[in-house]
Write a protein that holds these residues in place. Structure first.
Motif: not given
Length: 452
Positions: A210-217
């Protein structure tokens, strides 16, 4: 009311271990439920949490003159179905194994036991299968190339979902990402063949789908602080969505799969950093007694290795590699402490890390958002979840901070829908604060370290 007193002492049916035959005996469970209800009826310390307690107390006060033995099986079912496993009652309760009390009361585990027995008697519904397996649901969504995200905003489709799946038509649902987090990690060369790393990331099904950006951050922050971290392809949901529906076999299958992938890293001494507090709670507190017996030794080792990302970074804050080279600041932050983070009793390290950003002032809200897994998505749970979360909504809005924070991405959805602000994960706030364009307020060079 009968003069025969119900003892508060554990019955012969006290059992929270799924490998113990007593766990599955309905007669023994009934005795423990009766004892637990009697203790809760006399205590009432947990009146303010989920609707399980007001439902129980109302029945006893208004119908049964306080006699828990008069509760019917349907009454018990209503009480159990009102629990959404926030676990705040266990955290508050003075009679638990956590407190080493002789009553050994753990109501959330008792309710899970009830649902596990019921699941063995009753076949799963279509909604159980859909909401209990986020990985399969996301894979199906991606086959539509983003069409489901569009449909989820359309009234006819939501009406159909409500009728067929029991997912409330007004519930704000998380969008599905076009690409998975581990797919991105593979393309970016973040998968590691060697297990000789400091940490391995457990992105959680929400970050994965759903929100890969949290993992990237999270990776960006770990990199900035010199944490050598590996990403692993193919990790599954922690199993909580299945287990909240009593599906022990689905939980065990997911846990075994994750153990197979994570075991080499744990054996080599790596920490396992779980981004979502529910997942870290599951692996740290639930896996050791829920997985199959043959998997328990390695589940215990995994539990000892699990950390919240903020918890791990907090442990290195006095090392020279800890990075305070912040270039912008969010200023005032309203921070929501997730239920499943608090129940782990590790402190609020993500919040505490945010205080290392110059100019940050944090106000903490420790009230349940009411989302609690998939409870808020259901027809019967949507309204109560909003009512239960109102204390949190009001508290977060109280002083008008523009930036909100929470580790729980589902709580963030709940706040976005019912309080008007979408909180950011602390790792996202830290990642942005390391950049000059992260927040409008830039930090003077005297407040940040010089370029290396």
């Amino acid at each position: 009311m009968s003069e025969t007193r119900i003892s508060y002492q554990p019955t012969e049916g006290l059992c929270y271990d799924t490998a113990d035959p007593r766990y599955w005996r309905e007669d023994l469970l009934a005795g423990e439920i009766r004892r637990a209800f009697e203790i809760c009826h006399g205590c009432r310390l947990c009146f303010k949490y989920c609707d399980a307690f007001p439902t129980l107390f109302g029945m006893l006060d208004e119908r049964y003159d306080g006699d828990v033995r008069r509760l019917t099986p349907e009454d018990t079912r209503q009480v159990m179905d009102a629990c959404f496993q926030c676990k705040q009652c266990e955290l508050q309760c003075p009679y638990t194994p956590r407190e080493q009390h002789e009553y050994q009361l753990d109501l959330p585990k008792l309710i899970h036991r009830y649902h596990a027995q019921r699941r063995r008697r009753e076949p799963p519904t279509l909604r159980d299968r859909f909401l209990g397996n986020p990985d399969a649901s996301a894979a199906l969504a991606r086959l539509g190339l983003g069409a489901l995200n569009v449909l989820n905003r359309l009234s006819p489709h939501r009406w159909l979902m409500e009728r067929v799946l029991g997912v409330h038509r007004d519930k704000l649902l998380p969008p599905f990402a076009q690409f998975t987090f581990d797919g991105w990690a593979e393309r970016e060369g973040r998968l590691r063949d060697s297990t000789a790393v400091e940490a391995v990331l457990f992105p959680t099904c929400y970050v994965q789908h759903n929100e890969p950006q949290i993992g990237k951050d999270t990776l960006a922050v770990l990199d900035r602080n010199g944490v050598e971290v590996a990403c692993v392809k193919g990790l599954r949901c922690c199993g909580m969505p299945a287990w909240e529906r009593g599906d022990l076999e689905a939980l065990r299958a997911a846990a075994r799969h994750n153990l197979d992938l994570l075991e080499p890293y744990v054996a080599a001494g790596a920490r396992v950093l779980a981004i979502n507090p529910t997942c870290s709670m599951m692996m740290r507190m639930e896996y050791p007694t829920l997985v199959a017996e043959e998997d328990r030794p390695r589940a215990a080792k995994l539990a000892a290795a699990v950390r919240d990302p903020g918890e791990h970074l907090w442990s290195i804050r006095k090392e020279t590699r800890f990075c305070t080279d912040f270039r912008s600041t969010p200023g005032a932050i309203a921070y929501h402490a997730p239920c499943h983070l608090r129940v782990q009793a590790i402190g609020l390290k993500g919040r505490d890390l945010l205080r290392s950003i110059p100019g940050v002032r944090i106000r903490t809200v420790a009230e349940c958002s009411g989302h609690n897994g998939t409870y808020a998505m259901t027809v019967e749970g949507f309204g109560p979840s909003q009512r239960i979360g109102q204390r949190a909504f009001s508290a977060m809005q109280q002083e008008g901070e523009e930036v909100w924070a929470t580790e729980c991405p589902l709580a963030a959805l709940q706040f976005a829908q019912h309080a008007g602000v979408r909180p950011l994960h602390p790792m996202t706030i830290l990642a942005r604060a390391y950049r000059e364009d992260g927040f409008p307020t830039k930090l003077p060079r005297t407040a940040a370290s010089e370029e290396p």
